[in-house]
Structure formats: C-alpha cells, structure tokens
Design a protein around this motif. Structure first.
Motif, PDB file in Angstrom:
ATOM      1  N   LEU A  48     -23.647  13.641   2.072  1.00 23.69           N
ATOM      2  CA  LEU A  48     -23.892  12.307   1.522  1.00 23.69           C
ATOM      3  C   LEU A  48     -23.043  11.248   2.222  1.00 23.69           C
ATOM      4  N   VAL A  56     -30.483   8.071   1.014  1.00 20.02           N
ATOM      5  CA  VAL A  56     -29.990   8.659  -0.241  1.00 20.02           C
ATOM      6  C   VAL A  56     -30.813   8.166  -1.419  1.00 20.02           C
ATOM      7  N   GLN A  57     -31.149   6.885  -1.414  1.00 21.38           N
ATOM      8  CA  GLN A  57     -31.929   6.330  -2.517  1.00 21.38           C
ATOM      9  C   GLN A  57     -33.363   6.865  -2.529  1.00 21.38           C
ATOM     10  N   PRO A  60     -32.487  11.645  -2.748  1.00 19.67           N
ATOM     11  CA  PRO A  60     -31.095  12.040  -3.016  1.00 19.67           C
ATOM     12  C   PRO A  60     -30.883  13.544  -3.013  1.00 19.67           C
ATOM     13  N   THR A 262     -22.936   4.870  -2.715  1.00 18.78           N
ATOM     14  CA  THR A 262     -22.594   6.276  -2.935  1.00 18.78           C
ATOM     15  C   THR A 262     -22.025   6.910  -1.677  1.00 18.78           C
TER      16      THR A 262
END
Length: 298
Positions: A48, A56-57, A60, A262
């Motif tokens: 990540l 990631v969005q 994920p 994140t």
C-alpha cells in the motif's frame, strides 16, 4: 511368498509410521500457514505504501505489485517546512531516546541483577519478587502520578524525563531476565578471578559480562523495542512539543486525520516497523539464546 508380502506391507505402514507421516505433514502445513499469516500484513502494508492513491481507491483489495510509486516515502520523510511530515526528525529523536534508554537500563540492571544473584542480604527474595510486582499495575495507573510529578518539577516536554520513565518501566523485567542468566554462570569462575586479584566490579566486567553477551543482546533489543514503540507516555509528556515528538507520535498524527492519504500512512507505518524487524533478524540468534539461556541453571 505371496502370503508374506501383504504382511510385510502392513508392517511397513504400522501406527508409528502413519503418525510420523501425518504429524510431519501437519507440521509443515502449520509452519507455512503461520508464516503466511505473519508476513501477509507486513507485505500488504509495504504494498500500500508504494501504490498510487487512485489505485488504492479503485481496488483496495488488490495484492499484485503493479504500478509502484515511492512518492509517499518522500512526503513522509520531507521536513514540515518543505510540505512533508518530518519523519526524519521523529526517527532521529526515537533513536536517541531508545538508545539512551537501553544504556541507562543496562547500567542499572547489570549490577542489580548480579547483586540479587550472587550477594546474600536480608530480604533478597522479597526484593526479587518486587521487581515483577511493578507489572501488576497497568501503565495508565502510573501515567497520572508521573504527569503530576514531572509537571511540578518542570520536566514535562523533556526527553530526559521520558527516558527516565522508560527506564523505570523496563528495569524490573530486565533485572529478572539478567538474573536468570547470571545464575547459570559457574561461581567457580568468579572465585578464580577473585583469587587472581579482581574485585567485585572486576569480576562483573571481566567474567560475568563476557559470558552474558547473548542475554545482554536480548535484553538490549527488548528494551529498544519497548522504547521505540511506546506511545502513551510520549503522548503525555511531549504532546505540546512537536519538535520533540517520537516516531510513534508522528504516526498517530498521520492516522488522526482524513487529509492524509492511506499510502502516506502506510509509508509511515513501514518506517516505524522496519528498524525493529531489521534488528530482530540481525540479532535473532542472540535473542533466542539470551531468552532461553536462563531457563535452566547448570
């Protein structure tokens, strides 16, 4: 011949052999499963930290190492003045605090553990038991009295005060660890050193410490991990002094806001975890030997 063959086959697969095969397979399956369970969270955290926030969005749960980008580490390590999170400073402060805690703790614990192991004095057993009695009290119970005392002494926000608190936390368990190892050193070696003219401190320096290197390494690593990862007392005493924050406080800042991506949070987590993992693997042999060396006397 035909009748003897089945009998020989049945003997080859008796109960003992079946159990050995079953438990042998089960052992390796257990090792593989536990290894994957232990490694996967760290792998996902590292992954990540290198992924783009857009990826990631969108996905994920993806664990494929594609589209890697190290820019999150640049943002974490850059100073606040340059628009980053200032983790270089946090890591440096944590390293200084942790090393100072290790040095002071060992300086106090080595003579204390030796005294409890070798010297005979009234109340020795009671004092030995009181070392671990400190851990009957949770850290939060000690937090308020320490906060009041250090505030009245004008030491709130001081790294020296934080080191002293960490030393008070770690000395009881390090005394217990070193005591068990010192007990395994033959008394005859120390008596021979005394016959050669060594005093008590000379015996500790020339005989006990060289023979206790595995225990000292294990104890130092244990104390370093406690000081490096500690959060409660660092927050209590340093929250108003951002220029003296440790890396655990810096990471909590990243986790406490929705404005931080994140990927940046994971990069900070990797920087917090990686030194401990590296030290653990570097000193794994000494750590295992030191933790088990005092299990039996002899």
């Amino acid at each position: 011949m035909s009748a003897a063959a089945p009998v020989a086959g049945r003997r080859r697969w008796d109960r003992d052999r079946v159990e050995n095969v079953v438990f042998g397979v089960a052992r390796w399956v257990t090792i593989v499963v536990l290894t994957l369970v232990s490694i996967f969270p760290f792998y996902y955290m590292v992954l990540l930290s290198f992924r783009l926030i857009q990826d990631v969005q969108l996905s994920p749960a993806s664990i494929a190492p594609t589209g890697l980008d190290p820019s999150a580490y640049g943002e974490v390590l850059k100073s606040v003045a340059d628009g980053g999170q200032g983790f270089v400073r946090f890591i440096g402060i944590s390293a200084v605090v942790s090393v100072a805690t290790v040095v002071v703790t060992l300086a106090v614990s080595i003579p204390g553990a030796y005294a409890v192991t070798r010297l005979r004095f009234a109340g020795r057993r009671q004092v030995d038991a009181l070392f671990l009695a400190v851990y009957l009290f949770p850290a939060i119970v000690l937090a308020i009295p320490l906060y009041v005392v250090l505030s009245r002494l004008g030491l709130r926000g001081s790294l020296v005060a934080l080191v002293l608190v960490y030393v008070a936390q770690t000395v009881p368990v390090t005394l217990y660890m070193l005591r068990g190892y010192f007990a395994t050193i033959p008394v005859s070696l120390e008596e021979a050193a005394q016959l050669d003219g060594c005093g008590r401190l000379g015996v500790i320096w020339r005989v006990s410490l060289p023979l206790s290197r595995p225990a000292l390494a294990a104890t130092a690593l244990y104390v370093f991990m406690i000081a490096w990862n500690e959060y409660l007392f660092a927050l209590l005493f340093l929250v108003e002094r951002r220029d003296r924050w440790t890396v655990s406080l810096g990471l909590s800042q990243l986790a406490g806001t929705i404005e931080i991506p994140t990927t940046v949070l994971m990069a900070g987590s990797v920087l917090l975890t990686a030194p401990i993992v590296a030290l653990f693997f570097a000193g794994e042999r000494l750590l295992v030997e030191g933790l088990t060396g005092g299990a039996e006397k002899g």
